[in-house]
Design a protein around this motif. Structure first.
Motif, PDB file in Angstrom:
ATOM      1  N   THR A  87      39.619  33.935  27.235  1.00 59.07           N
ATOM      2  CA  THR A  87      38.640  34.909  26.877  1.00 59.07           C
ATOM      3  C   THR A  87      39.246  36.267  26.546  1.00 59.07           C
ATOM      4  N   ASP A  88      38.740  37.205  27.178  1.00 58.59           N
ATOM      5  CA  ASP A  88      39.332  38.526  27.235  1.00 58.59           C
ATOM      6  C   ASP A  88      39.287  39.125  28.723  1.00 58.59           C
ATOM      7  N   ALA A  89      39.968  40.071  28.950  1.00 58.42           N
ATOM      8  CA  ALA A  89      40.158  40.664  30.284  1.00 58.42           C
ATOM      9  C   ALA A  89      38.754  41.253  31.001  1.00 58.42           C
ATOM     10  N   GLY A  90      37.751  41.508  30.104  1.00 56.70           N
ATOM     11  CA  GLY A  90      36.453  41.989  30.522  1.00 56.70           C
ATOM     12  C   GLY A  90      35.371  41.118  30.665  1.00 56.70           C
ATOM     13  N   ASP A  91      35.452  39.860  30.366  1.00 55.01           N
ATOM     14  CA  ASP A  91      34.587  38.838  30.292  1.00 55.01           C
ATOM     15  C   ASP A  91      34.695  38.098  31.710  1.00 55.01           C
ATOM     16  N   GLN A  92      33.426  37.924  32.613  1.00 54.76           N
ATOM     17  CA  GLN A  92      33.438  37.204  33.898  1.00 54.76           C
ATOM     18  C   GLN A  92      34.795  37.676  34.853  1.00 54.76           C
ATOM     19  N   PRO A  93      34.673  38.973  35.249  1.00 56.11           N
ATOM     20  CA  PRO A  93      35.797  39.380  36.161  1.00 56.11           C
ATOM     21  C   PRO A  93      35.752  38.850  37.314  1.00 56.11           C
ATOM     22  N   GLU A  94      34.834  38.028  37.582  1.00 57.68           N
ATOM     23  CA  GLU A  94      35.007  37.158  38.913  1.00 57.68           C
ATOM     24  C   GLU A  94      35.597  36.110  38.808  1.00 57.68           C
ATOM     25  N   GLN A  95      36.005  35.554  37.783  1.00 55.04           N
ATOM     26  CA  GLN A  95      36.969  34.552  37.439  1.00 55.04           C
ATOM     27  C   GLN A  95      38.309  35.039  37.527  1.00 55.04           C
ATOM     28  N   SER A  96      38.591  36.242  37.153  1.00 57.86           N
ATOM     29  CA  SER A  96      39.825  36.867  37.016  1.00 57.86           C
ATOM     30  C   SER A  96      40.231  36.882  38.423  1.00 57.86           C
ATOM     31  N   PHE A  97      39.407  37.373  39.422  1.00 55.78           N
ATOM     32  CA  PHE A  97      39.899  37.281  40.692  1.00 55.78           C
ATOM     33  C   PHE A  97      40.279  36.027  41.433  1.00 55.78           C
ATOM     34  N   ILE A  98      39.426  34.904  41.035  1.00 50.96           N
ATOM     35  CA  ILE A  98      39.713  33.567  41.329  1.00 50.96           C
ATOM     36  C   ILE A  98      41.358  33.181  40.812  1.00 50.96           C
ATOM     37  N   GLU A  99      41.527  33.608  39.371  1.00 53.77           N
ATOM     38  CA  GLU A  99      42.750  33.423  38.834  1.00 53.77           C
ATOM     39  C   GLU A  99      43.787  34.152  39.629  1.00 53.77           C
ATOM     40  N   ALA A 100      43.737  35.151  40.203  1.00 51.72           N
ATOM     41  CA  ALA A 100      44.492  36.263  40.624  1.00 51.72           C
ATOM     42  C   ALA A 100      44.926  35.811  42.373  1.00 51.72           C
ATOM     43  N   TYR A 101      44.113  34.840  42.853  1.00 45.51           N
ATOM     44  CA  TYR A 101      44.103  34.284  44.258  1.00 45.51           C
ATOM     45  C   TYR A 101      43.570  35.496  45.178  1.00 45.51           C
ATOM     46  N   ASP A 102      42.776  36.170  44.577  1.00 43.75           N
ATOM     47  CA  ASP A 102      41.846  37.289  45.434  1.00 43.75           C
ATOM     48  C   ASP A 102      40.497  36.868  45.873  1.00 43.75           C
ATOM     49  N   PHE A 103      40.599  35.824  46.591  1.00 38.57           N
ATOM     50  CA  PHE A 103      39.528  35.050  46.881  1.00 38.57           C
ATOM     51  C   PHE A 103      38.481  36.069  47.929  1.00 38.57           C
ATOM     52  N   GLN A 104      37.378  36.148  47.545  1.00 42.39           N
ATOM     53  CA  GLN A 104      36.518  37.344  48.290  1.00 42.39           C
ATOM     54  C   GLN A 104      35.244  36.384  48.862  1.00 42.39           C
ATOM     55  N   ALA A 105      34.872  36.542  49.956  1.00 46.31           N
ATOM     56  CA  ALA A 105      33.525  36.229  50.495  1.00 46.31           C
ATOM     57  C   ALA A 105      32.316  36.487  49.502  1.00 46.31           C
ATOM     58  N   PHE A 106      32.297  37.475  48.868  1.00 48.26           N
ATOM     59  CA  PHE A 106      31.158  37.828  48.115  1.00 48.26           C
ATOM     60  C   PHE A 106      31.151  37.573  46.607  1.00 48.26           C
ATOM     61  N   ASN A 107      32.160  36.703  46.036  1.00 46.62           N
ATOM     62  CA  ASN A 107      32.453  36.414  44.964  1.00 46.62           C
ATOM     63  C   ASN A 107      31.335  35.256  44.417  1.00 46.62           C
ATOM     64  N   GLU A 554      50.292  31.502  51.387  1.00 47.47           N
ATOM     65  CA  GLU A 554      50.325  29.939  51.907  1.00 47.47           C
ATOM     66  C   GLU A 554      49.423  30.353  53.297  1.00 47.47           C
ATOM     67  N   GLY A 555      48.477  29.219  53.484  1.00 45.46           N
ATOM     68  CA  GLY A 555      47.927  29.312  54.768  1.00 45.46           C
ATOM     69  C   GLY A 555      46.428  29.909  54.626  1.00 45.46           C
ATOM     70  N   ARG A 556      46.415  30.336  53.469  1.00 46.17           N
ATOM     71  CA  ARG A 556      44.983  31.196  53.075  1.00 46.17           C
ATOM     72  C   ARG A 556      44.611  30.811  51.760  1.00 46.17           C
ATOM     73  N   ASN A 557      45.307  30.739  50.748  1.00 43.41           N
ATOM     74  CA  ASN A 557      44.722  30.463  49.412  1.00 43.41           C
ATOM     75  C   ASN A 557      44.435  29.171  49.169  1.00 43.41           C
ATOM     76  N   GLU A 558      44.662  28.268  50.153  1.00 44.32           N
ATOM     77  CA  GLU A 558      44.543  26.977  49.794  1.00 44.32           C
ATOM     78  C   GLU A 558      42.771  26.401  49.801  1.00 44.32           C
ATOM     79  N   TYR A 559      42.212  27.368  50.636  1.00 43.12           N
ATOM     80  CA  TYR A 559      40.914  27.196  50.633  1.00 43.12           C
ATOM     81  C   TYR A 559      40.216  28.237  50.208  1.00 43.12           C
ATOM     82  N   PRO A 582      39.027  31.485  59.498  1.00 46.61           N
ATOM     83  CA  PRO A 582      39.882  32.589  60.335  1.00 46.61           C
ATOM     84  C   PRO A 582      40.965  33.017  59.183  1.00 46.61           C
ATOM     85  N   ALA A 583      41.527  32.526  58.296  1.00 44.00           N
ATOM     86  CA  ALA A 583      42.316  33.000  57.002  1.00 44.00           C
ATOM     87  C   ALA A 583      41.779  34.190  56.494  1.00 44.00           C
ATOM     88  N   TYR A 584      40.244  34.150  56.507  1.00 45.94           N
ATOM     89  CA  TYR A 584      39.547  35.387  55.751  1.00 45.94           C
ATOM     90  C   TYR A 584      38.743  36.306  56.850  1.00 45.94           C
TER      91      TYR A 584
END
Length: 584
Positions: A87-107, A554-559, A582-584
């Motif tokens: 799509t484009d950069a502004g649509d569904q930014p939460e998915q952009s964080f997943i794509e960038a391996y920025d996994f947050q517990a509040f996503n 490694e050791g974090r983004n697998e899950y 513990p990885a988060y």
């Protein structure tokens, strides 16, 4: 007996009667409760079971968006090397964080996936407890309801175990739909053995065939049991867990040798409305258009359609250049080590035809849309299919899109009757090939891979060439003329090197199941996610500049992290029952 086809059609109306959860942030309620005592009648129990089936696709999750929770897992598979958010950069930014391996517990996407799975688990437990106690239910049907619900419970927990390193397991021992405490259990144990126990119990009771298409059979339970064992077949460092693979082998062999399954004649048969529930299907999610309900399809895939007419929305789930390059062949075989050295071009000639002359695996044009090639019979694909060419590039996903004959209402919902082949024989064959490699049986593995490649080489299944007419909707199909320079062969030289054989099996797995929602977890279970995905980012970022500076840790983004909302809701007597990874 309720027909299973009602699960994704009339179910919406059914759930109005039996659901009603609040969505307030700190509301303490059992995840998945129906908001009122379950109706302890035979029909009521059947309705509870149907409600559990609906959760396979995340239906009925209050406050959630369907694409967060759908069984196809596309919103999380964008973290693999196959897929881009699109799509484009502004649509569904939460998915952009997943794509960038920025996994947050509040996503919110991660939170909603947790909620949908545990609501599904609660419904299975309610079905089990209710079936045990309801009066007037035939004993044989009672046994079957419990077995079907137990199967679903195992599948839901397996999806959770793929997502999270230490999810909780919620059984029926102390389950009470009206008691919040019955679901507040700690995530303090490995749940794989409990998943296996559920699937073993289901396999022992479920019949070998079902009159209602869509209900699980004993073969389906065995297949998911084998999957559970194969997913435990590698340690975190990538070494083989041989004992688990040895446990998986006889189950896989039993399904292949004694099950009523055979590979469909054409690869494409696994992605067409017209060939649903074919000979290869072991467990398939049933979708259908219902004009009365105005919804019945995979609404979770609604965003993952081209941006052009007739879909008109929304351009998510595009395809990486890396995956396109993987379909290049030499002497009919994949380029295992250097497939990404040369890029398949998205350019077209003046008449709109593809300029690509490279030899390609024919599965490429059933897996993704690329310029100059007929797209599912609708029109010849061009870059007007994508929403923002400069953002996510020229390629689009394809397998889940229905052909014109199965295309439904259209518009934003993009409702189609194209089923999702959750478990099919091709998976069983390639899992057994993985097992044989690790057990040292390289020639057995080669024979299995060649079964898959022989089917892919069936010219009757090649995408035909199409010649553009005067407008985008006008084209002529040249039957019997391939759309590209397709070249695929079997491995005819004996395999003697386990490392090469392993690479070939894994590469075949990617080619066969790309964009079906499995790739990310394949990389994780093989223990090669970090090396593969960091190499992917380094190459793909030259096309998708927003990936620059990203990396897989490694050791974090697998899950994924356990949602903070789930932890906040888990307090019992002042103490949280859930513990963060513990990885988060």
């Amino acid at each position: 007996m309720k027909k299973i086809k009602l699960i994704f059609t009339a179910l919406t109306g059914l759930l109005v009667l039996v659901t009603g959860c609040s969505d307030e942030f700190l509301t303490r309620e059992p995840e998945g409760q129906f908001g009122q005592p379950s109706l302890l009648t035979p029909d009521g129990v059947e309705g509870i079971l149907l409600g559990a089936y609906a959760m396979i696709d995340g239906s009925g999750v209050d406050g959630s968006n369907d694409w967060n929770v759908t069984v196809e897992n596309w919103a999380f598979n964008i973290a693999s090397d196959d897929a881009l958010k699109g799509t484009d950069a502004g649509d569904q930014p939460e998915q952009s964080f997943i794509e960038a391996y920025d996994f947050q517990a509040f996503n919110g996407h991660i939170t909603n996936r947790w909620r949908s799975l545990y609501k599904g688990i609660a419904r299975t437990n309610d079905a089990i407890v209710s079936a045990r106690t309801v009066e007037g239910l035939d004993d044989a049907r009672r046994e079957q309801i419990i077995a079907e619900a137990t199967f679903l419970r195992g599948v839901f927990h397996m999806e959770a175990r793929k997502m999270w390193r230490m999810p909780k397991y919620v059984g029926d021992e102390n389950f009470d739909i009206n008691d919040v405490n019955s679901t507040l259990v700690p995530n303090d144990r490995e749940i794989w053995p409990l998943i296996e126990a559920d699937l073993e119990a289901a396999a022992a009771v479920l019949p070998a065939s079902q009159s209602d298409i869509g209900r699980p059979t004993s073969w389906a339970a065995k297949a998911f049991l084998a999957k559970a064992k194969v997913y435990q077949g590698w340690n975190d460092d990538g070494s083989a867990n041989v004992s688990k693979l040895q446990e998986a082998k006889p189950i896989l062999e039993d399904i292949i040798d004694n099950g009523p399954f055979s590979l469909a004649p054409s690869f494409e048969d696994n992605f067409l409305v017209s060939t649903r529930n074919n000979s290869e299907s072991i467990f398939e999610i049933q979708y259908a258009i219902s004009s009365a309900a105005d919804q019945a399809s995979s609404r979770g895939m609604g965003l993952a359609h081209p941006y052009t007419d007739p879909w008109g929305c929304c351009g998510f789930y595009q395809v990486s250049q890396n995956l396109v390059n993987a379909y290049q062949t030499e002497n009919g075989l994949p380029l295992l080590d250097n497939f990404n050295d040369t890029n398949v071009s998205p350019d077209t000639n003046a008449d709109g035809s593809s300029v690509v002359t490279a030899r390609l695996d024919p599965r490429i044009d059933h897996t993704l849309g690329r310029p100059g090639i007929l797209y599912k019979g609708f029109k010849i694909y061009q870059t007007d299919f994508v929403r923002d060419l400069s953002y996510a590039g020229p390629y689009f996903s394809k397998k889940h899109v229905a052909e014109p004959e199965g295309f439904g209402i259209g518009g934003w919902g993009n409702l189609t009757a194209n089923n999702y082949r959750y478990m099919r024989l091709g998976m069983i064959i390639l899992w057994l090939a993985e097992v044989e490699v690790e057990l040292g049986n390289l020639e057995e593995a080669r024979a299995l891979v060649n079964q898959i490649r022989t089917r892919a080489a069936n010219p009757d299944g090649f995408v035909p060439n199409a010649i553009q007419g005067e407008n985008r909707n006008d084209f002529t199909v040249e039957e019997g003329v391939p759309a590209a320079n397709y070249d695929i062969a079997t491995y005819d030289t004996p395999w003697t090197d386990a490392a090469v054989a392993r690479k070939a099996v894994r590469f075949e797995t990617r080619l066969e199941f790309a964009m079906e929602g499995h790739r990310y977890w394949d990389l994780v279970r093989w223990g090669i996610a970090a090396e593969t995905l960091n190499a992917y980012i380094a190459s793909e970022s030259q096309f998708r500049t927003y990936l620059n500076g990203r990396s897989f840790t490694e050791g974090r983004n697998e899950y994924f992290p356990i949602p903070s909302q789930a932890i906040d809701r888990s307090f019992l007597e002042g103490t949280a029952t859930l513990t963060q990874d513990p990885a988060y």
